[in-house]
Structure formats: C-alpha cells, structure tokens
Design a protein around this motif. Structure first.
Motif, PDB file in Angstrom:
ATOM      1  N   ASP A  92      -4.996   7.984  79.019  1.00 47.94           N
ATOM      2  CA  ASP A  92      -5.995   8.263  80.040  1.00 47.94           C
ATOM      3  C   ASP A  92      -6.473   6.948  80.665  1.00 47.94           C
ATOM      4  O   ASP A  92      -7.021   6.095  79.964  1.00 47.94           O
ATOM      5  N   PRO A  93      -6.303   6.775  81.979  1.00 49.08           N
ATOM      6  CA  PRO A  93      -6.699   5.503  82.599  1.00 49.08           C
ATOM      7  C   PRO A  93      -8.198   5.246  82.568  1.00 49.08           C
ATOM      8  O   PRO A  93      -8.633   4.120  82.819  1.00 49.08           O
ATOM      9  N   LEU A 132      -8.120  -0.821  80.399  1.00 47.82           N
ATOM     10  CA  LEU A 132      -7.916   0.529  80.938  1.00 47.82           C
ATOM     11  C   LEU A 132      -6.577   0.604  81.656  1.00 47.82           C
ATOM     12  O   LEU A 132      -6.120  -0.365  82.260  1.00 47.82           O
ATOM     13  N   GLY A 133      -5.959   1.760  81.576  1.00 43.50           N
ATOM     14  CA  GLY A 133      -4.783   2.017  82.392  1.00 43.50           C
ATOM     15  C   GLY A 133      -3.454   1.626  81.811  1.00 43.50           C
ATOM     16  O   GLY A 133      -2.415   1.899  82.414  1.00 43.50           O
ATOM     17  N   ASP A 135      -7.622   1.424  76.004  1.00 43.08           N
ATOM     18  CA  ASP A 135      -6.284   1.559  75.435  1.00 43.08           C
ATOM     19  C   ASP A 135      -6.265   1.419  73.918  1.00 43.08           C
ATOM     20  O   ASP A 135      -5.486   2.107  73.236  1.00 43.08           O
TER      21      ASP A 135
END
Length: 458
Positions: free
Chosen positions: A185-186, A180-181, A190
């Motif tokens: 969008d965090p 994520l991140g 991914d």
C-alpha cells in the motif's frame, strides 16, 4: 524506555548482511493445500489459555556459559516448577529444516511446554524480509512445518519478535522503514508492511500442510527504535487470523547502561498493554527482567508479579529472562533478588502446569447485562475511574474496602443501559486521604457481585 542501536539483541546476536542479489522479488500468492483443522485438546491442538491465573515461564539456557542456568537449576532456585520454557533458534544459512525436536522433547519430559523463539536471520534483496516474501525460504519453512506437525505436541512459536526495534534484520527499520510506495500500500510504511507480509506467509505455509499444534505469538517490544509514528507496534500487527497470542517484551535496564534509568514493571508495560486490550487475544510477557543496579531488584520483582496479577489480567503467561549478559538479569543476582522472586512466584495465581480448560469469555460480561470493566489508571495516585454497564434503572451498590474488610466509602448508582463511570479519589469519610495500598471496589446488583482490585500509590 529509550532504546539505542548500540546494544545487542536480547539473545546476543547482531544484524547480518542483507544483500542477496540472486533473490528476485515476486508477488505470488501461496496456495493453501489444506484447511486449518479445528482446535482440539492440548494433546493434539494449541496450548489452552487459563481462565484463571497466569503460566509461570522462563528462558533457562541449558548451559553454564555466561552464568546461565538450565531448567532444573532455575526451578530449584525459584522453588517452583515452570509451565513454559522459552528458548531461541535461528533460521540456518543452509536453509535446511532444523526443527529443534531434541530440545522440545527435553522440555516436554520436564512436564512443560516449549516456547520456540524462531529468529529469521534471512537474506533478501533489497531488504532481508524480501527473502521470505519472494518465496526463497518456502521449502525451508514447509520442511520445518512438517517436522512440527509430525512432532504432534503443543508448542508456542514466536517468529520475528521485537520487530519494532532496529537491532534485528527483520525489524521494520531494516526493511524499508518509513518509506512509502516501495512495497504494498503506497499510503503505508514499507517496513511494517514487509514484516506483516512475511509473518503471514510463514503462518499460511504452516496452515497449508495442516499444522494445528502451534500457538502463534506476535511479540513487539515495549519501546520502538526509532520512536517514530510509522514504527509504532500496532502498525506491525499481521491480523487476528494469523495471531493466537499477543506477546510483549520489555526490560528494566536500571543504570546498567549509559542511556538507561530505573523503570518499574508497571511503567515498562502499561502503554503497550493498553494498545492491545481491545483485541480478543490472550497476552504473554514474552521476555522481561530487571537489572540489579539502580534500585531494589527484589522489590521490583515482587511488585512486578503483583502488578501483573492485579493490573494486567489479560496476561496469561509471563517469561523471566534468566541470564547474566548485558547485565545480570538472573533471579539470583543477589540474595534479596532471589528471595523476592521466590516470594512473588509462590502466589498460586502463577501456574506451574498447563490447564485442561480454557478461557471462554474475556469480555467481562456478567449475567443480566451487567459488566464491570478494568479500572484506569491502576495503580493510581489521584483518582481512579471504573467503567461499568448495567440495565437501565438497575440499582448498583458500590463499596470501596481495604484488604481487612473495612469499608472506606460507598455509593449507589443507577444503571443507564450504557456505559457509566464510578470515580474514586482515594479518600474515605469524612474526606480523608487513605494510605497507599491495595483496595477492593465491589459492585453489587440484586443478583450479581463483581470485584476489582485497586492499587493506590501516594
């Protein structure tokens, strides 16, 4: 079906190095230079979706290496023409547009539609798909798009198939996975986000030069590797505005591999099919086949095409993967397999030619606000439920009949003006269980009749 990383991809390729330090990430937006034209006839627009039936399709390599058979050989074996021919082509290392016009011309000359499985064997940094997202491949994509536009005949393009597997460089696992991140969008993984961004960029670049003759296929695998929540196929869906057909890939590996077992066609596709029936898109079995070892392949094939017809009505094209590779996927791996295929595909439901009319309404809606939805589970071995909607107070007569036209049981229900459910437990009067086989559920109002097919398996 359990998937492992040690077996190669369906087309025999293996992942490539994803390092390209010269590629700098950007987050620019592609400016659209033209509005997507309205869809016209099949001569100038997309491939029509058949209102009734399903296109007969196959991957038929045009060479003899590895025991493969070409287009003419396959049709001779099948004793039936194919409407769509699928083949694979990769993005070249030199990034020179290479639309396979010669092969597409050859397929059209056989009176079939090309289905190009367009594989983005790309380099990017720090992940392969960053090469597409950053714009590094824009000139290649636009050049390819212009060649497709100039060709001016309908075709399918399936880009980045089986993205929920770990065996291709464009798969989510190889593009950030569940991290994520690191992109977009965090709160979202991914890997799927990078795939969505790359798919949308490719489609928008085609739109920007006015390409209208492509039917775009988004095609996950029936099983995800790794089988983790972030890697489920629905997380990779790039949006209704860039997808024309939903493809589904899956195989019965039988006992050909140390990790595999015999799996029916129904069990191969039931879960992934059900995930996407709520979307207003036609579906395609992008590629499928059965191994010979571990069961009766001829019966598997006959059941596959029967179940596809009865249980998966949203599937409008079905593509056999005809090659002897990891195992012998060919329809003529044995005489019984070939006779099974010939019998299954002889059903006129499987179309040899592209239709001239298309589906206008896939909702199941019938005149007078009466609708009968798909039965579930189907096939069944306990009980089956059939949802229906009828105006409040409308009398609905329901009959269960066998294929000889004999009534098994009947019921009468009142419409509620909302969804209602009819349940059948596989018994007839006076409560005796019926034999395994095909049955018909017939719903009648004073003005409309609708029939659903049910497959009972003890």
């Amino acid at each position: 079906m359990k998937l492992e990383t040690q077996f190669p991809a369906r087309d025999g390729r293996f992942p490539i190095d994803n390092k390209d330090g010269a590629c700098k990430m950007t987050r620019g937006v592609v400016a659209l230079l033209a509005v997507l034209a309205s869809l016209g006839s099949s001569a100038a627009g997309q491939v029509p979706v058949p209102a009734n039936g399903c296109y007969h399709s196959a991957f038929t390599p045009n060479y003899q290496a590895g025991g493969a058979y070409g287009h003419d050989d396959f049709e001779a074996l099948a004793q039936k023409k194919i409407a769509i021919e699928m083949f694979y082509t990769g993005w070249p290392a030199n990034r020179t547009p290479d639309f396979p016009k010669t092969q597409c011309d050859a397929i059209v000359q056989k009176d079939a539609i090309p289905h190009v499985t367009w594989e983005p064997w790309v380099n990017g940094y720090p992940f392969p798909l960053d090469g597409i997202i950053s714009g590094t491949y824009d000139s290649y994509i636009i050049g390819y798009a212009n060649a497709v536009k100039s060709w001016a005949k309908p075709l399918f393009i399936r880009v980045g198939h089986e993205m929920n597997g770990d065996w291709y460089p464009w798969g989510g696992k190889n593009n950030g996975g569940g991290t994520l991140g690191g992109f977009g969008d965090p709160a979202k993984a991914d890997g799927p986000e990078r795939f969505i961004a790359s798919f949308r960029r490719v489609r928008r670049l085609f739109d920007s030069v006015g390409v209208t003759n492509v039917s775009w296929i988004w095609c996950p695998n029936n099983g995800s590797a790794p089988a983790e929540p972030w890697n489920q196929p629905e997380n990779f869906y790039p949006g209704d505005d860039v997808v024309d057909w939903i493809g589904l890939d899956g195989y019965n590996w039988g006992t050909s591999q140390t990790w595999s077992g015999w799996v029916s066609f129904y069990d191969t596709f039931k879960d992934i099919y059900s995930k996407f029936t709520s979307l207003s898109k036609p579906m395609m079995i992008g590629e499928f086949a059965s191994a010979e070892v571990g069961g009766d392949k001829g019966k598997w094939i006959r059941d596959a095409y029967l179940f596809n017809k009865l249980i998966f009505p949203r599937v409008k094209a079905i593509t056999w993967f005809n090659i002897n590779k990891e195992t012998d996927w060919r329809i003529n791996s044995t005489g019984s397999a070939l006779s099974g295929y010939q019998a299954a595909i002889s059903d006129p439901y499987y179309l040899s030619d592209i239709v001239t009319t298309t589906v206008e309404n896939e909702s199941g809606e019938l005149p007078g606000g009466f609708r009968v939805d798909e039965a579930y589970p189907n096939p069944f071995n306990g009980s089956v439920i059939i949802p229906f909607v009828a105006p409040r107070g409308r009398q609905v007569q329901i009959q269960i009949m066998d294929v000889l036209g004999q009534e098994i049981t009947s019921a009468a229900m009142q419409g509620q003006g909302a969804i209602s459910y009819y349940r059948w437990d596989g018994t007839g009067a006076p409560g005796r269980s019926v034999a395994s086989g095909l049955y018909l559920a017939i719903f009648r109002t004073p003005t409309v009749t609708n029939t659903k097919k049910l497959l009972y398996i003890k």
